[in-house]
Design a protein around this motif. Structure first.
Motif, PDB file in Angstrom:
ATOM      1  N   SER A   1      31.983  66.099  24.831  1.00  0.00           N
ATOM      2  CA  SER A   1      32.816  67.167  25.381  1.00  0.00           C
ATOM      3  C   SER A   1      34.232  66.654  25.636  1.00  0.00           C
ATOM      4  O   SER A   1      34.406  65.545  26.152  1.00  0.00           O
ATOM      5  CB  SER A   1      32.153  67.645  26.662  1.00  0.00           C
TER       6      SER A   1
ATOM      7  N   LEU B   1      20.909  58.244  44.020  1.00  0.00           N
ATOM      8  CA  LEU B   1      19.868  58.936  43.244  1.00  0.00           C
ATOM      9  C   LEU B   1      19.467  60.224  43.960  1.00  0.00           C
ATOM     10  O   LEU B   1      19.274  61.269  43.341  1.00  0.00           O
ATOM     11  CB  LEU B   1      18.654  58.024  43.029  1.00  0.00           C
TER      12      LEU B   1
ATOM     13  N   SER C   1      25.244  66.613  26.083  1.00  0.00           N
ATOM     14  CA  SER C   1      25.260  65.199  26.455  1.00  0.00           C
ATOM     15  C   SER C   1      25.719  64.342  25.282  1.00  0.00           C
ATOM     16  O   SER C   1      25.319  64.581  24.146  1.00  0.00           O
ATOM     17  CB  SER C   1      23.851  64.765  26.879  1.00  0.00           C
TER      18      SER C   1
ATOM     19  N   GLU D   1      27.663  61.332  40.094  1.00  0.00           N
ATOM     20  CA  GLU D   1      28.657  60.286  40.341  1.00  0.00           C
ATOM     21  C   GLU D   1      30.078  60.716  39.985  1.00  0.00           C
ATOM     22  O   GLU D   1      31.045  60.194  40.535  1.00  0.00           O
ATOM     23  CB  GLU D   1      28.281  59.006  39.586  1.00  0.00           C
TER      24      GLU D   1
ATOM     25  N   GLY E   1      15.852  52.416  43.995  1.00  0.00           N
ATOM     26  CA  GLY E   1      15.161  53.572  44.536  1.00  0.00           C
ATOM     27  C   GLY E   1      16.076  54.588  45.170  1.00  0.00           C
ATOM     28  O   GLY E   1      17.297  54.492  45.066  1.00  0.00           O
TER      29      GLY E   1
ATOM     30  N   SER F   1      20.946  58.342  29.523  1.00  0.00           N
ATOM     31  CA  SER F   1      21.969  58.466  30.579  1.00  0.00           C
ATOM     32  C   SER F   1      21.810  57.305  31.555  1.00  0.00           C
ATOM     33  O   SER F   1      20.724  56.735  31.683  1.00  0.00           O
ATOM     34  CB  SER F   1      21.789  59.790  31.329  1.00  0.00           C
ATOM     35  N   HIS F   2      22.888  57.017  32.269  1.00  0.00           N
ATOM     36  CA  HIS F   2      22.833  55.796  33.089  1.00  0.00           C
ATOM     37  C   HIS F   2      21.781  55.861  34.205  1.00  0.00           C
ATOM     38  O   HIS F   2      21.280  54.825  34.646  1.00  0.00           O
ATOM     39  CB  HIS F   2      24.203  55.468  33.690  1.00  0.00           C
ATOM     40  N   THR F   3      21.434  57.041  34.638  1.00  0.00           N
ATOM     41  CA  THR F   3      20.413  57.154  35.688  1.00  0.00           C
ATOM     42  C   THR F   3      19.170  56.336  35.330  1.00  0.00           C
ATOM     43  O   THR F   3      18.499  55.783  36.204  1.00  0.00           O
ATOM     44  CB  THR F   3      20.037  58.644  35.895  1.00  0.00           C
TER      45      THR F   3
HETATM   46  C1  LIG Z   1      22.299  49.504  36.925  1.00  0.00           C
HETATM   47  C2  LIG Z   1      22.395  50.558  37.985  1.00  0.00           C
HETATM   48  C3  LIG Z   1      21.443  50.626  38.974  1.00  0.00           C
HETATM   49  C4  LIG Z   1      21.520  51.618  39.956  1.00  0.00           C
HETATM   50  N1  LIG Z   1      20.559  51.653  40.910  1.00  0.00           N
HETATM   51  C5  LIG Z   1      20.585  52.650  41.827  1.00  0.00           C
HETATM   52  C6  LIG Z   1      19.538  52.784  42.790  1.00  0.00           C
HETATM   53  O1  LIG Z   1      18.571  52.026  42.794  1.00  0.00           O
HETATM   54  N2  LIG Z   1      19.625  53.781  43.685  1.00  0.00           N
HETATM   55  C7  LIG Z   1      20.664  54.664  43.706  1.00  0.00           C
HETATM   56  O2  LIG Z   1      20.686  55.561  44.545  1.00  0.00           O
HETATM   57  N3  LIG Z   1      21.656  54.576  42.793  1.00  0.00           N
HETATM   58  C8  LIG Z   1      21.633  53.590  41.857  1.00  0.00           C
HETATM   59  N4  LIG Z   1      22.651  53.496  40.940  1.00  0.00           N
HETATM   60  C9  LIG Z   1      23.658  54.558  40.891  1.00  0.00           C
HETATM   61  C10 LIG Z   1      23.085  55.781  40.212  1.00  0.00           C
HETATM   62  O3  LIG Z   1      22.094  55.413  39.306  1.00  0.00           O
HETATM   63  C11 LIG Z   1      24.154  56.577  39.483  1.00  0.00           C
HETATM   64  O4  LIG Z   1      25.219  56.849  40.337  1.00  0.00           O
HETATM   65  C12 LIG Z   1      23.572  57.881  38.976  1.00  0.00           C
HETATM   66  O5  LIG Z   1      22.413  57.653  38.213  1.00  0.00           O
HETATM   67  C13 LIG Z   1      24.567  58.688  38.155  1.00  0.00           C
HETATM   68  O6  LIG Z   1      23.911  59.839  37.671  1.00  0.00           O
HETATM   69  P1  LIG Z   1      24.708  61.025  36.994  1.00  0.00           P
HETATM   70  O7  LIG Z   1      23.705  62.069  36.649  1.00  0.00           O
HETATM   71  O8  LIG Z   1      25.859  61.387  37.830  1.00  0.00           O
HETATM   72  O9  LIG Z   1      25.303  60.367  35.662  1.00  0.00           O
HETATM   73  P2  LIG Z   1      24.604  59.612  34.440  1.00  0.00           P
HETATM   74  O10 LIG Z   1      23.178  59.340  34.648  1.00  0.00           O
HETATM   75  O11 LIG Z   1      25.510  58.471  34.144  1.00  0.00           O
HETATM   76  O12 LIG Z   1      24.709  60.681  33.285  1.00  0.00           O
HETATM   77  C14 LIG Z   1      25.946  61.103  32.767  1.00  0.00           C
HETATM   78  C15 LIG Z   1      25.692  62.094  31.659  1.00  0.00           C
HETATM   79  O13 LIG Z   1      26.932  62.623  31.220  1.00  0.00           O
HETATM   80  C16 LIG Z   1      26.991  62.632  29.822  1.00  0.00           C
HETATM   81  N5  LIG Z   1      28.394  62.572  29.427  1.00  0.00           N
HETATM   82  C17 LIG Z   1      29.373  61.767  29.907  1.00  0.00           C
HETATM   83  N6  LIG Z   1      30.537  62.038  29.289  1.00  0.00           N
HETATM   84  C18 LIG Z   1      30.290  63.034  28.400  1.00  0.00           C
HETATM   85  C19 LIG Z   1      31.085  63.744  27.474  1.00  0.00           C
HETATM   86  N7  LIG Z   1      32.374  63.490  27.307  1.00  0.00           N
HETATM   87  N8  LIG Z   1      30.491  64.696  26.724  1.00  0.00           N
HETATM   88  C20 LIG Z   1      29.168  64.957  26.848  1.00  0.00           C
HETATM   89  N9  LIG Z   1      28.370  64.320  27.717  1.00  0.00           N
HETATM   90  C21 LIG Z   1      28.933  63.378  28.497  1.00  0.00           C
HETATM   91  C22 LIG Z   1      26.169  61.455  29.396  1.00  0.00           C
HETATM   92  O14 LIG Z   1      25.706  61.603  28.084  1.00  0.00           O
HETATM   93  C23 LIG Z   1      25.027  61.509  30.424  1.00  0.00           C
HETATM   94  O15 LIG Z   1      24.023  62.390  29.995  1.00  0.00           O
HETATM   95  C24 LIG Z   1      22.585  52.524  39.947  1.00  0.00           C
HETATM   96  C25 LIG Z   1      23.545  52.459  38.959  1.00  0.00           C
HETATM   97  C26 LIG Z   1      23.464  51.463  38.000  1.00  0.00           C
HETATM   98  C27 LIG Z   1      24.558  51.387  36.972  1.00  0.00           C
END
Ligand SMILES: Cc1cc2nc3c(=O)[nH]c(=O)nc-3n(C[C@H](O)[C@H](O)[C@H](O)COP(=O)(O)OP(=O)(O)OC[C@H]3O[C@@H](n4cnc5c(N)ncnc54)[C@H](O)[C@@H]3O)c2cc1C
Length: 583
Positions: free
Chosen positions: A158, A395, A37, A378, A52, A44-46
């Motif tokens: 990465s 989520l 990561s 995502e 919810g 992370s953005h999650t």
């Molecule tokens: C403010 C906000 C509120 C939200 N609220 C909701 C909600 O209430 N309900 C809902 O269903 N959805 C919600 N969403 C959408 C949802 O939260 C996201 O789509 C989801 O959390 C994304 O999760 P993920 O695990 O795909 O990525 P992320 O949580 O973004 O994690 C990405 C990971 O990839 C890693 N990474 C990225 N690029 C690299 C690289 N080059 N090398 C190494 N590591 C890398 C990062 O370090 C991180 O660990 C919300 C989004 C936002 C922005």
């Protein structure tokens, strides 16, 4: 270059990456897992998700309703077999999180509480106050550390996938603390690297959402699917883009224009619906609400503010007690960032880019067309979100498809041996050369921040809430030019330790690739569907475009576009209304 040999490598430790890692560790304890990561996992953005996660739990709700809400909300571009699997697994995954310690908010009788969310006919969004993402991520993180087979590589960036003998067999990553490039050799790879909101100037996304995972897969020949579908959230804070959750409206907040008029009553957002609301209004789908803002703006009925045009979110009637109990973070954010306390004042808001429906093309098992490569979260496109994701489905998607990616990547790792080390290390050397070249370039006067701003501006202007042939063509041309200029960018900072200039430059490179796929996919889709609204093609065209778009990387040239049929099982495309189905 050091080679780290492992069985499964996962890029990304957000909700999807952690779910995948836990699934591999649970099912195949003998497999070694490298979890990479670029930030510490809890950043992370999650973690920022507020509202919810959706999953049917109440007796007056049904799997059918969740299915139809999702499919209709996605304007029939969702693959219906994937949606069925998703809605069935959703309550199981949310209950599993409960058992792992996630503190879901409760009703007075002790049962899990659910709240209404936009586009969902029934109350089915599980929440932990307005910090749902924090609690979900924390629960996953604390569960992941129970497993000795998961080895974390925090603050590793990465850069490339390693493809050898037609299979994905690892990744390269820069250890940010030292600047050293490492080769992670594995038998299967999962990309869970999140979204790409930072391509746009106003976004709710954290600054780490820069399309890295999408670009890695794309450059390795895996198509990006449905990239033209970009979700705007109707209620971001102006200036920063910080999100005010849909929960604000779920709890009863309303949107008013400069005359204090609840303007959504003038827009077609769904039919009158028997359940508490008379009309969808504030709980209409996000794309429709964002489009309504655009129309109000055209009519001169938005409010001019020091941050540009806004509308007002009125929550005053909810009262201090309810706001403190249900929306404490919202009160804090609005007070801190725009100086408006929702208990007493109107809060200025505007649409901001929130979510990418498109991403790495995967099948229902989270497998990409490249053997050994899986994607979830995502950055991936299964697709359950179609042309417009319903709030709170994402989520849950991380849990359902993160787990699935883990399961299938583990099976692949068990049945596929490593191939020859020499070819893999040769590929690693080529990937390192891409980075070394950046260090070697002379100063050509090209500035990386100018390129990012150019990309931000052209996407917002030409590929924003509404699009046309001309606006998209101009955006494509600008992105073509920016990609050219990118090849001349040099690094101002040539040091090794935590070289943020290097990481930022590589992130902008990733975003330009994803933006390129997005702009061309949008130009080619001459219809309006979900979040993709063309002023010159206002109608949906099922005959030509009831299809996923697939963008293939072509080096310097424009992407090659192809189309794939949508999986339709039991809901024929109809008018987009709540409840979906044949209506
Ligand atoms: C403010 C906000 C509120 C939200 N609220 C909701 C909600 O209430 N309900 C809902 O269903 N959805 C919600 N969403 C959408 C949802 O939260 C996201 O789509 C989801 O959390 C994304 O999760 P993920 O695990 O795909 O990525 P992320 O949580 O973004 O994690 C990405 C990971 O990839 C890693 N990474 C990225 N690029 C690299 C690289 N080059 N090398 C190494 N590591 C890398 C990062 O370090 C991180 O660990 C919300 C989004 C936002 C922005």
């Amino acid at each position: 270059m050091e080679t780290i040999k492992t069985d499964v490598v996962i890029v990304g430790a957000g909700g999807a990456g952690l779910s995948a890692a836990i699934a591999v560790a649970e099912q195949s304890p003998e497999l070694k897992i490298a979890l990479i990561s670029k930030v510490y996992p809890m950043r992370s953005h999650t973690v920022a998700a507020e509202g919810g996660a959706a999953g049917v739990i109440k007796p007056d709700d049904s799997m059918d309703d969740h299915f139809h809400d999702t499919v209709a909300g996605g304007d029939w571009l969702c693959d219906q077999d994937a949606v069925d699997l998703f809605i069935e697994q959703a309550p199981l995954e949310l209950t599993r999180l409960e058992h792992w310690g996630c503190p879901w908010s409760r009703e007075k009788n002790g049962k899990v509480a659910v709240r209404p969310f936009g586009g969902m006919k029934n109350e089915r969004t599980w929440f932990a106050a307005d910090k749902s993402g924090f609690h979900i991520l924390h629960t996953l993180f604390q569960t992941s550390i129970k497993y000795p087979s998961i080895k974390r590589y925090d603050e590793y960036y990465s850069t490339d996938l390693i493809v050898s003998e037609g299979r994905c067999q690892g990744v390269t990553a820069i250890e940010m603390r030292t600047g050293l490039m490492q080769l992670f050799q594995a038998r299967s790879v999962i990309i869970a690297a999140g979204g790409a909101g930072w391509m746009f100037p106003f976004t709710t996304n954290g600054a780490i959402k820069t399309a890295d995972g999408m670009a890695m897969a794309y450059r390795a020949g895996v198509p990006l699917k449905d990239m033209e579908f970009v979700q705007y959230h109707p209620t971001g804070l102006p200036g920063t883009g910080i999100l005010l959750t849909e929960g604000c409206r779920g709890e009863g907040g309303i949107l008013v224009n400069k005359d204090g008029y609840r303007y959504l009553q003038d827009y077609e957002l769904g039919p009158p619906d028997p359940w508490p609301r008379k009309k969808a209004m504030e709980l209409g789908p996000r794309d429709r609400l964002s489009q309504a803002f655009w129309h109000e703006q055209q009519k001169g009925r938005t409010v001019s503010s020091r941050w540009g045009d806004v509308i007002h979110l009125d929550m005053r009637h909810l009262g201090e007690k309810k706001i403190n109990e249900k929306l404490p973070l919202v009160r804090d954010l609005a007070s801190s960032y725009v100086g408006a306390d929702p208990v007493h004042e109107l809060v200025p808001v505007r649409p901001v880019v929130h979510y990418m429906m498109g991403g790495i093309h995967t099948d229902i098992d989270a497998a990409t067309p490249l053997p050994g490569l899986y994607a979830a979260g995502e950055c991936a496109c299964v697709s359950i979100n179609g042309a417009n994701r319903l709030g709170s489905n994402s989520l849950t998607e991380l849990l359902v498809f993160g787990r699935r990616a883990g399961k299938h990547a583990a099976e692949h790792a068990r049945s596929n041996p490593n191939s020859s080390d020499s070819e893999i290390s040769q590929k690693g050397t080529e990937a390192r050369q891409r980075v070394t070249d950046l260090f070697l370039r002379e100063d050509s006067g090209e500035n990386i921040t100018d390129l990012r701003k150019g990309m931000n501006e052209t996407l917002e202007a030409g590929a924003g809430i509404y699009r046309t042939q001309d606006s998209l063509q101009e955006t494509c041309n600008t992105i073509d030019e920016l990609r050219q200029r990118y090849t001349k960018v040099h690094l101002g900072d040539k040091s090794n330790v935590f070289n943020t200039n290097l990481i930022y430059t590589m992130e902008v490179g990733s975003m330009l690739e994803a933006a390129h796929a997005m702009a061309y996919s949008a130009l080619n889709r001459t219809e309006s569907r979900g979040s993709h609204q063309r002023l010159d093609h206002p109608d949906r065209d099922d005959e030509k475009f009831l299809k996923h778009s697939l963008a293939y990387y072509q080096g310097e040239g424009s992407p090659r576009l192809d189309y794939l049929d949508v999986v339709i099982t039991r809901s024929q495309p109809g008018q987009r209304v709540y409840g979906g189905g044949e209506k």
